[in-house]
Design a protein around this motif. Structure first.
Motif, mmCIF file in Angstrom:
data_model
loop_
_atom_site.group_PDB
_atom_site.id
_atom_site.type_symbol
_atom_site.label_atom_id
_atom_site.label_comp_id
_atom_site.label_asym_id
_atom_site.label_seq_id
_atom_site.Cartn_x
_atom_site.Cartn_y
_atom_site.Cartn_z
ATOM 1 N N SER A 83 0.833 -1.206 0.000
ATOM 2 C CA SER A 83 0.000 0.000 0.000
ATOM 3 C C SER A 83 0.864 1.250 0.000
ATOM 4 O O SER A 83 0.536 2.233 -0.652
ATOM 5 C CB SER A 83 -0.930 -0.004 1.214
ATOM 6 N N ARG A 84 1.947 1.237 0.725
ATOM 7 C CA ARG A 84 2.863 2.385 0.756
ATOM 8 C C ARG A 84 3.462 2.616 -0.625
ATOM 9 O O ARG A 84 3.546 3.756 -1.099
ATOM 10 C CB ARG A 84 3.947 2.138 1.808
ATOM 11 N N LEU A 85 3.857 1.556 -1.293
ATOM 12 C CA LEU A 85 4.395 1.683 -2.650
ATOM 13 C C LEU A 85 3.335 2.218 -3.603
ATOM 14 O O LEU A 85 3.630 3.050 -4.464
ATOM 15 C CB LEU A 85 4.944 0.346 -3.142
ATOM 16 N N MET A 86 2.102 1.747 -3.441
ATOM 17 C CA MET A 86 1.010 2.239 -4.288
ATOM 18 C C MET A 86 0.759 3.715 -4.005
ATOM 19 O O MET A 86 0.504 4.488 -4.925
ATOM 20 C CB MET A 86 -0.259 1.409 -4.056
ATOM 21 N N PHE A 87 0.834 4.106 -2.734
ATOM 22 C CA PHE A 87 0.635 5.513 -2.379
ATOM 23 C C PHE A 87 1.748 6.371 -2.977
ATOM 24 O O PHE A 87 1.486 7.456 -3.500
ATOM 25 C CB PHE A 87 0.581 5.696 -0.862
ATOM 26 N N ASP A 88 2.991 5.898 -2.907
ATOM 27 C CA ASP A 88 4.105 6.638 -3.510
ATOM 28 C C ASP A 88 3.831 6.901 -4.987
ATOM 29 O O ASP A 88 3.985 8.018 -5.470
ATOM 30 C CB ASP A 88 5.415 5.852 -3.385
ATOM 31 N N ARG A 89 3.426 5.860 -5.688
ATOM 32 C CA ARG A 89 3.134 5.985 -7.125
ATOM 33 C C ARG A 89 1.948 6.925 -7.352
ATOM 34 O O ARG A 89 1.950 7.744 -8.262
ATOM 35 C CB ARG A 89 2.847 4.621 -7.719
ATOM 36 N N MET A 90 0.939 6.813 -6.486
ATOM 37 C CA MET A 90 -0.238 7.662 -6.586
ATOM 38 C C MET A 90 0.152 9.134 -6.422
ATOM 39 O O MET A 90 -0.291 9.988 -7.179
ATOM 40 C CB MET A 90 -1.233 7.246 -5.500
ATOM 41 N N LEU A 91 1.004 9.416 -5.443
ATOM 42 C CA LEU A 91 1.455 10.783 -5.198
ATOM 43 C C LEU A 91 2.230 11.327 -6.399
ATOM 44 O O LEU A 91 2.017 12.455 -6.832
ATOM 45 C CB LEU A 91 2.328 10.842 -3.941
ATOM 46 N N LEU A 92 3.101 10.514 -6.939
ATOM 47 C CA LEU A 92 3.959 10.968 -8.036
ATOM 48 C C LEU A 92 3.219 11.112 -9.365
ATOM 49 O O LEU A 92 3.716 11.773 -10.274
ATOM 50 C CB LEU A 92 5.145 10.016 -8.200
ATOM 51 N N THR A 93 2.039 10.524 -9.472
ATOM 52 C CA THR A 93 1.300 10.585 -10.736
ATOM 53 C C THR A 93 -0.068 11.266 -10.611
ATOM 54 O O THR A 93 -0.830 11.276 -11.581
ATOM 55 C CB THR A 93 1.092 9.171 -11.319
ATOM 56 N N ALA A 94 -0.376 11.829 -9.464
ATOM 57 C CA ALA A 94 -1.693 12.444 -9.242
ATOM 58 C C ALA A 94 -2.015 13.510 -10.286
ATOM 59 O O ALA A 94 -3.154 13.613 -10.746
ATOM 60 C CB ALA A 94 -1.776 13.040 -7.835
ATOM 61 N N HIS A 95 -1.022 14.265 -10.696
ATOM 62 C CA HIS A 95 -1.254 15.344 -11.672
ATOM 63 C C HIS A 95 -1.744 14.797 -13.011
ATOM 64 O O HIS A 95 -2.417 15.495 -13.755
ATOM 65 C CB HIS A 95 0.025 16.163 -11.859
ATOM 66 N N GLU A 96 -1.423 13.559 -13.301
ATOM 67 C CA GLU A 96 -1.829 12.957 -14.574
ATOM 68 C C GLU A 96 -3.318 12.590 -14.587
ATOM 69 O O GLU A 96 -3.885 12.359 -15.645
ATOM 70 C CB GLU A 96 -1.002 11.696 -14.847
#
Length: 101
Positions: A83-96
């Motif tokens: 979940s932490r890894l998914m959150f990291d990816r979510m944070l880094l791609t939210a603008h998309e």
């Protein structure tokens, strides 16, 4: 009579502006809270992280925070590490995903 109407319009406009600002601030505060919990950081660091992503992606802070909160609500925390890894990816791609509902 015109001045009463103008005064009321101005008061209505100010009230709407203040409500809008409060709503924008609320979503940024919520996103900061999520970042504080997920990354075990303080409020200033969480805001710095949001600002960094906002500036790095040329995205309005409020829009980025709103997207992050929508995404966060969909994340399942059954496995903390993944979940932490998914959150990291979510944070880094939210603008998309800003145009997504």
């Amino acid at each position: 009579m015109t001045s009463d109407w103008t005064s009321q319009n101005e008061a209505d406009a100010i009230t709407a502006f203040v409500a809008d600002m409060a709503e924008h601030r609320a979503v940024v505060e919520q996103a900061k809270g999520v970042l504080m919990v997920v990354y075990d950081i303080d409020a200033d660091a969480a805001l710095d992280l949001l600002k960094w992503r906002s500036q790095a992606t040329d995205t309005e802070l409020q829009a980025l925070a709103g997207r992050l909160m929508k995404d966060f609500r969909l994340l399942h925390w059954s496995d903390k590490r993944s979940s932490r890894l998914m959150f990291d990816r979510m944070l880094l791609t939210a603008h998309e995903r800003l145009s997504e509902p």
